[in-house]
Write a protein that holds these residues in place. Structure first.
Motif, PDB file in Angstrom:
ATOM      1  N   ARG A  31      13.982   0.406   2.310  1.00 33.14           N
ATOM      2  CA  ARG A  31      13.591  -0.801   1.580  1.00 33.14           C
ATOM      3  C   ARG A  31      12.917  -0.425   0.266  1.00 33.14           C
ATOM      4  O   ARG A  31      12.318   0.640   0.146  1.00 33.14           O
ATOM      5  N   PRO A  32      12.949  -1.325  -0.705  1.00 26.23           N
ATOM      6  CA  PRO A  32      12.251  -1.071  -1.969  1.00 26.23           C
ATOM      7  C   PRO A  32      10.738  -1.006  -1.744  1.00 26.23           C
ATOM      8  O   PRO A  32      10.179  -1.802  -0.990  1.00 26.23           O
ATOM      9  N   ALA A  33      10.095  -0.060  -2.383  1.00 31.85           N
ATOM     10  CA  ALA A  33       8.638   0.068  -2.294  1.00 31.85           C
ATOM     11  C   ALA A  33       7.986  -1.023  -3.133  1.00 31.85           C
ATOM     12  O   ALA A  33       8.430  -1.314  -4.241  1.00 31.85           O
ATOM     13  N   GLU A  34       6.969  -1.639  -2.581  1.00 35.99           N
ATOM     14  CA  GLU A  34       6.230  -2.677  -3.279  1.00 35.99           C
ATOM     15  C   GLU A  34       4.755  -2.318  -3.453  1.00 35.99           C
ATOM     16  O   GLU A  34       4.056  -2.945  -4.235  1.00 35.99           O
ATOM     17  N   TYR A  35       4.290  -1.321  -2.717  1.00 41.39           N
ATOM     18  CA  TYR A  35       2.872  -0.977  -2.711  1.00 41.39           C
ATOM     19  C   TYR A  35       2.683   0.529  -2.754  1.00 41.39           C
ATOM     20  O   TYR A  35       3.569   1.290  -2.399  1.00 41.39           O
ATOM     21  N   ARG A  36       1.468   0.945  -3.164  1.00 45.20           N
ATOM     22  CA  ARG A  36       1.068   2.353  -3.129  1.00 45.20           C
ATOM     23  C   ARG A  36      -0.182   2.437  -2.261  1.00 45.20           C
ATOM     24  O   ARG A  36      -1.151   1.712  -2.475  1.00 45.20           O
ATOM     25  N   CYS A  37      -0.176   3.311  -1.279  1.00 42.69           N
ATOM     26  CA  CYS A  37      -1.295   3.485  -0.355  1.00 42.69           C
ATOM     27  C   CYS A  37      -2.534   3.963  -1.112  1.00 42.69           C
ATOM     28  O   CYS A  37      -2.465   4.925  -1.890  1.00 42.69           O
ATOM     29  N   ASP A  38      -3.659   3.303  -0.867  1.00 43.11           N
ATOM     30  CA  ASP A  38      -4.913   3.681  -1.518  1.00 43.11           C
ATOM     31  C   ASP A  38      -5.424   5.038  -1.040  1.00 43.11           C
ATOM     32  O   ASP A  38      -6.122   5.734  -1.776  1.00 43.11           O
ATOM     33  N   ALA A  39      -5.068   5.444   0.159  1.00 42.61           N
ATOM     34  CA  ALA A  39      -5.573   6.693   0.720  1.00 42.61           C
ATOM     35  C   ALA A  39      -4.736   7.911   0.349  1.00 42.61           C
ATOM     36  O   ALA A  39      -5.278   8.942  -0.045  1.00 42.61           O
ATOM     37  N   CYS A  40      -3.406   7.788   0.470  1.00 41.85           N
ATOM     38  CA  CYS A  40      -2.567   8.972   0.279  1.00 41.85           C
ATOM     39  C   CYS A  40      -1.573   8.864  -0.872  1.00 41.85           C
ATOM     40  O   CYS A  40      -0.921   9.841  -1.225  1.00 41.85           O
ATOM     41  N   GLY A  41      -1.419   7.656  -1.430  1.00 47.58           N
ATOM     42  CA  GLY A  41      -0.509   7.476  -2.557  1.00 47.58           C
ATOM     43  C   GLY A  41       0.940   7.254  -2.183  1.00 47.58           C
ATOM     44  O   GLY A  41       1.793   7.137  -3.057  1.00 47.58           O
ATOM     45  N   THR A  42       1.235   7.177  -0.890  1.00 50.66           N
ATOM     46  CA  THR A  42       2.606   6.944  -0.439  1.00 50.66           C
ATOM     47  C   THR A  42       3.103   5.583  -0.923  1.00 50.66           C
ATOM     48  O   THR A  42       2.375   4.595  -0.860  1.00 50.66           O
ATOM     49  N   LEU A  43       4.347   5.542  -1.404  1.00 47.40           N
ATOM     50  CA  LEU A  43       4.975   4.279  -1.766  1.00 47.40           C
ATOM     51  C   LEU A  43       5.493   3.632  -0.481  1.00 47.40           C
ATOM     52  O   LEU A  43       6.126   4.301   0.333  1.00 47.40           O
ATOM     53  N   ALA A  44       5.201   2.343  -0.295  1.00 46.16           N
ATOM     54  CA  ALA A  44       5.571   1.678   0.953  1.00 46.16           C
ATOM     55  C   ALA A  44       6.131   0.284   0.701  1.00 46.16           C
ATOM     56  O   ALA A  44       5.743  -0.399  -0.242  1.00 46.16           O
ATOM     57  N   CYS A  45       7.034  -0.131   1.581  1.00 48.14           N
ATOM     58  CA  CYS A  45       7.590  -1.477   1.545  1.00 48.14           C
ATOM     59  C   CYS A  45       6.645  -2.432   2.280  1.00 48.14           C
ATOM     60  O   CYS A  45       5.647  -2.004   2.872  1.00 48.14           O
TER      61      CYS A  45
END
Length: 61
Positions: free
Chosen positions: A13-27
């Motif tokens: 899926r397209p990433a919409e967010y970036r994790c505040d802790a690790c920087g992972t792009l997430a849907c």
């Protein structure tokens, strides 16, 4: 914040967010907005949370 690319957890899926802790792009499915964390960081932060939660997929290898 603008995020582009695929979710680094499901890679589908397209990433919409970036994790505040690790920087992972997430849907949307792999990000908890209230905490600002990806599914992997949520699982590490709360080991009592069931791995088969309906709204978060947790991949373990």
């Amino acid at each position: 914040m603008s995020v582009s690319g695929l979710c680094q957890i499901c890679e589908a899926r397209p990433a919409e967010y970036r994790c505040d802790a690790c920087g992972t792009l997430a849907c949307e499915m792999h990000f908890e907005r209230e905490r600002g964390l990806c599914a992997d960081c949520v699982a590490r932060a709360d080991p009592t949370r069931p791995a088969d939660d309906e709204d978060v997929d947790v991949h373990r290898f």
